[in-house]
Design a protein around this motif. Sequence first.
Motif, PDB file in Angstrom:
ATOM      1  N   PRO A  14       4.393   4.221 -10.756  1.00  0.00           N
ATOM      2  CA  PRO A  14       5.475   3.786 -11.745  1.00  0.00           C
ATOM      3  C   PRO A  14       6.846   4.444 -11.324  1.00  0.00           C
ATOM      4  CG  PRO A  14       4.069   5.350 -13.075  1.00  0.00           C
ATOM      5  CD  PRO A  14       3.581   5.048 -11.616  1.00  0.00           C
ATOM      6  N   TYR A  15       6.901   5.643 -10.426  1.00  0.00           N
ATOM      7  CA  TYR A  15       8.012   6.064 -10.170  1.00  0.00           C
ATOM      8  C   TYR A  15       8.488   5.743  -8.779  1.00  0.00           C
ATOM      9  CZ  TYR A  15       6.632   8.420 -14.158  1.00  0.00           C
ATOM     10  OH  TYR A  15       6.251   8.797 -15.670  1.00  0.00           O
ATOM     11  N   GLU A  16       7.756   5.381  -7.968  1.00  0.00           N
ATOM     12  CA  GLU A  16       7.998   5.276  -6.490  1.00  0.00           C
ATOM     13  C   GLU A  16       7.432   3.789  -5.982  1.00  0.00           C
ATOM     14  OE1 GLU A  16       7.072   8.357  -3.903  1.00  0.00           O
ATOM     15  OE2 GLU A  16       6.746   9.653  -5.250  1.00  0.00           O
ATOM     16  N   LYS A  17       8.249   3.368  -4.772  1.00  0.00           N
ATOM     17  CA  LYS A  17       7.652   2.289  -4.410  1.00  0.00           C
ATOM     18  C   LYS A  17       7.116   2.376  -3.229  1.00  0.00           C
ATOM     19  CE  LYS A  17      11.805  -0.219  -5.744  1.00  0.00           C
ATOM     20  NZ  LYS A  17      13.024  -1.156  -5.446  1.00  0.00           N
ATOM     21  N   VAL A  18       5.649   2.098  -3.120  1.00  0.00           N
ATOM     22  CA  VAL A  18       4.701   2.618  -1.901  1.00  0.00           C
ATOM     23  C   VAL A  18       4.098   1.371  -1.346  1.00  0.00           C
ATOM     24  CG1 VAL A  18       2.571   3.637  -1.444  1.00  0.00           C
ATOM     25  CG2 VAL A  18       3.994   4.556  -3.651  1.00  0.00           C
ATOM     26  N   ILE A  19       4.191   1.528   0.014  1.00  0.00           N
ATOM     27  CA  ILE A  19       3.580   0.390   1.002  1.00  0.00           C
ATOM     28  C   ILE A  19       2.688   1.143   1.655  1.00  0.00           C
ATOM     29  CG2 ILE A  19       3.882  -1.333   2.592  1.00  0.00           C
ATOM     30  CD1 ILE A  19       6.905  -1.466   1.562  1.00  0.00           C
ATOM     31  N   GLY A  20       1.407   0.685   1.818  1.00  0.00           N
ATOM     32  CA  GLY A  20       0.384   1.267   2.464  1.00  0.00           C
ATOM     33  C   GLY A  20       0.651   0.980   4.252  1.00  0.00           C
ATOM     34  N   LEU A  21       0.150   1.839   4.802  1.00  0.00           N
ATOM     35  CA  LEU A  21       0.318   1.751   6.395  1.00  0.00           C
ATOM     36  C   LEU A  21      -0.376   0.314   6.972  1.00  0.00           C
ATOM     37  CD1 LEU A  21       1.434   2.412   9.269  1.00  0.00           C
ATOM     38  CD2 LEU A  21      -0.510   3.956   9.194  1.00  0.00           C
ATOM     39  N   ASP A  22      -1.544   0.252   6.312  1.00  0.00           N
ATOM     40  CA  ASP A  22      -2.282  -1.029   6.279  1.00  0.00           C
ATOM     41  C   ASP A  22      -1.543  -2.225   6.040  1.00  0.00           C
ATOM     42  OD1 ASP A  22      -4.450   0.714   7.382  1.00  0.00           O
ATOM     43  OD2 ASP A  22      -5.750   0.443   5.494  1.00  0.00           O
ATOM     44  N   ALA A  23      -0.937  -2.505   5.156  1.00  0.00           N
ATOM     45  CA  ALA A  23      -0.161  -3.474   4.925  1.00  0.00           C
ATOM     46  C   ALA A  23       1.016  -3.766   5.852  1.00  0.00           C
ATOM     47  CB  ALA A  23       0.359  -3.367   3.478  1.00  0.00           C
ATOM     48  N   ILE A  24       1.715  -2.680   6.116  1.00  0.00           N
ATOM     49  CA  ILE A  24       2.708  -2.898   7.283  1.00  0.00           C
ATOM     50  C   ILE A  24       2.296  -3.377   8.580  1.00  0.00           C
ATOM     51  CG2 ILE A  24       4.506  -1.733   8.525  1.00  0.00           C
ATOM     52  CD1 ILE A  24       4.735   0.120   6.137  1.00  0.00           C
ATOM     53  N   GLU A  25       0.925  -2.670   8.992  1.00  0.00           N
ATOM     54  CA  GLU A  25       0.304  -3.128  10.315  1.00  0.00           C
ATOM     55  C   GLU A  25      -0.037  -4.660  10.112  1.00  0.00           C
ATOM     56  OE1 GLU A  25      -2.710  -0.545  10.520  1.00  0.00           O
ATOM     57  OE2 GLU A  25      -1.575   1.026  11.596  1.00  0.00           O
ATOM     58  N   ASP A  26      -0.408  -5.249   8.954  1.00  0.00           N
ATOM     59  CA  ASP A  26      -0.950  -6.630   8.806  1.00  0.00           C
ATOM     60  C   ASP A  26       0.289  -7.556   8.707  1.00  0.00           C
ATOM     61  OD1 ASP A  26      -3.438  -5.798   8.391  1.00  0.00           O
ATOM     62  OD2 ASP A  26      -3.523  -6.089   6.409  1.00  0.00           O
ATOM     63  N   LEU A  27       1.439  -7.101   8.436  1.00  0.00           N
ATOM     64  CA  LEU A  27       2.702  -7.793   8.473  1.00  0.00           C
ATOM     65  C   LEU A  27       3.141  -7.945   9.888  1.00  0.00           C
ATOM     66  CD1 LEU A  27       5.020  -9.038   7.203  1.00  0.00           C
ATOM     67  CD2 LEU A  27       6.204  -6.609   7.060  1.00  0.00           C
ATOM     68  N   LEU A  28       2.970  -6.801  10.505  1.00  0.00           N
ATOM     69  CA  LEU A  28       3.346  -7.035  12.013  1.00  0.00           C
ATOM     70  C   LEU A  28       2.309  -7.433  13.064  1.00  0.00           C
ATOM     71  CD1 LEU A  28       5.261  -3.443  11.998  1.00  0.00           C
ATOM     72  CD2 LEU A  28       6.219  -5.601  11.550  1.00  0.00           C
ATOM     73  N   LYS A  29       1.256  -7.993  12.690  1.00  0.00           N
ATOM     74  CA  LYS A  29       0.390  -8.657  13.657  1.00  0.00           C
ATOM     75  C   LYS A  29       0.762 -10.071  13.703  1.00  0.00           C
ATOM     76  CE  LYS A  29      -3.519  -5.627  12.701  1.00  0.00           C
ATOM     77  NZ  LYS A  29      -4.651  -5.186  12.208  1.00  0.00           N
TER      78      LYS A  29
END
Length: 109
Positions: free
Chosen positions: A94-109
């Motif tokens: 609830p205190y931080e905005k977190v994005i997983g590396l897998d999600a970033i990799e999926d976005l960039l594919k």
Amino acid sequence: MADYKGTYETFWKQIIEDEKGNINKDQLMKELSDYKYLLDSIPSVYEEVTCNSVSKPFTDPQYVIDSHRNSFINKETALDDLRHMSEMAKHYSPYEKVIGLDAIEDLLK
């Protein structure tokens, strides 16, 4: 092969011939000079926008466009997507905005 006679009749004829059908040699030389410039210039543009995967001037334009789209990321769109993903990942903390590396990799594919 393209219909070169049709192309001549519909495009080049009005540029290089006078009303009697005589070829204006000076105009023909200008057009050929411009064409040579394009043939010399296109490879460097294609190489730049496709990360050196395309250089031939007569490459199918759609292939060049597809190669460009696969080679480059629209930074504004990617940043908007990452912001959205960060908001969606709030359930991790609830205190931080977190994005997983897998999600970033999926976005960039």
